[in-house]
Scaffold this motif. Sequence first.
Motif, PDB file in Angstrom:
ATOM      1  N   ARG A  98       0.828  -1.206   0.000  1.00  6.74           N
ATOM      2  CA  ARG A  98       0.000   0.000   0.000  1.00  6.74           C
ATOM      3  C   ARG A  98       0.864   1.259   0.000  1.00  6.74           C
ATOM      4  O   ARG A  98       0.604   2.216  -0.725  1.00  6.74           O
ATOM      5  N   ARG A  99       1.906   1.267   0.810  1.00  2.70           N
ATOM      6  CA  ARG A  99       2.801   2.432   0.855  1.00  2.70           C
ATOM      7  C   ARG A  99       3.540   2.624  -0.466  1.00  2.70           C
ATOM      8  O   ARG A  99       3.760   3.754  -0.909  1.00  2.70           O
ATOM      9  N   GLU A 101       2.394   1.824  -3.430  1.00  2.00           N
ATOM     10  CA  GLU A 101       1.429   2.390  -4.362  1.00  2.00           C
ATOM     11  C   GLU A 101       1.228   3.874  -4.096  1.00  2.00           C
ATOM     12  O   GLU A 101       1.083   4.676  -5.025  1.00  2.00           O
ATOM     13  N   GLU A 102       1.201   4.273  -2.825  1.00  2.00           N
ATOM     14  CA  GLU A 102       1.029   5.673  -2.480  1.00  2.00           C
ATOM     15  C   GLU A 102       2.220   6.497  -2.949  1.00  2.00           C
ATOM     16  O   GLU A 102       2.076   7.633  -3.399  1.00  2.00           O
ATOM     17  N   ARG A 103       3.426   5.934  -2.848  1.00  2.00           N
ATOM     18  CA  ARG A 103       4.620   6.650  -3.299  1.00  2.00           C
ATOM     19  C   ARG A 103       4.621   6.819  -4.813  1.00  2.00           C
ATOM     20  O   ARG A 103       5.082   7.836  -5.330  1.00  2.00           O
ATOM     21  N   LYS A 104       4.104   5.827  -5.541  1.00  2.00           N
ATOM     22  CA  LYS A 104       4.059   5.919  -6.999  1.00  2.00           C
ATOM     23  C   LYS A 104       3.124   7.033  -7.446  1.00  2.00           C
ATOM     24  O   LYS A 104       3.366   7.682  -8.451  1.00  2.00           O
ATOM     25  N   GLU A 105       2.049   7.222  -6.678  1.00  2.00           N
ATOM     26  CA  GLU A 105       1.079   8.268  -7.036  1.00  2.00           C
ATOM     27  C   GLU A 105       1.618   9.585  -6.623  1.00  2.00           C
ATOM     28  O   GLU A 105       1.764  10.546  -7.202  1.00  2.00           O
TER      29      GLU A 105
END
Length: 105
Positions: A98-99, A101-105
């Motif tokens: 989850r983290r 994915e958040e960094r990619k966004e």
Amino acid sequence: PPIPATTARSPDVPTFLKQIGRNTIQHAPKFETWEQFFSLTSKQLRNLGVEPPRDRRYILHWRERYRVLNGDVVLKEHKRGVKVDGGERRRASVLAKRRAEERKE
């Protein structure tokens, strides 16, 4: 073990199953009498078609609790637990994904 007497709160098997919840009322037609309900074993319940095993164990748990307390128990539904973040064993990997994915966004 002795079969407890019915009470005003649970006069028959369908009422008992409705009170303990978790949609166990669907199994009510499989039991003809109160005595039969309290005398069946787990294997006999399986042969009657009480599936999945989780439902069978839940019914047996409440049945024995009712028997031990001789009907002096408040019948209420125990909600199933909900896993958070994939459960205890998977929590670290799920949070890491989850983290990421958040960094990619």
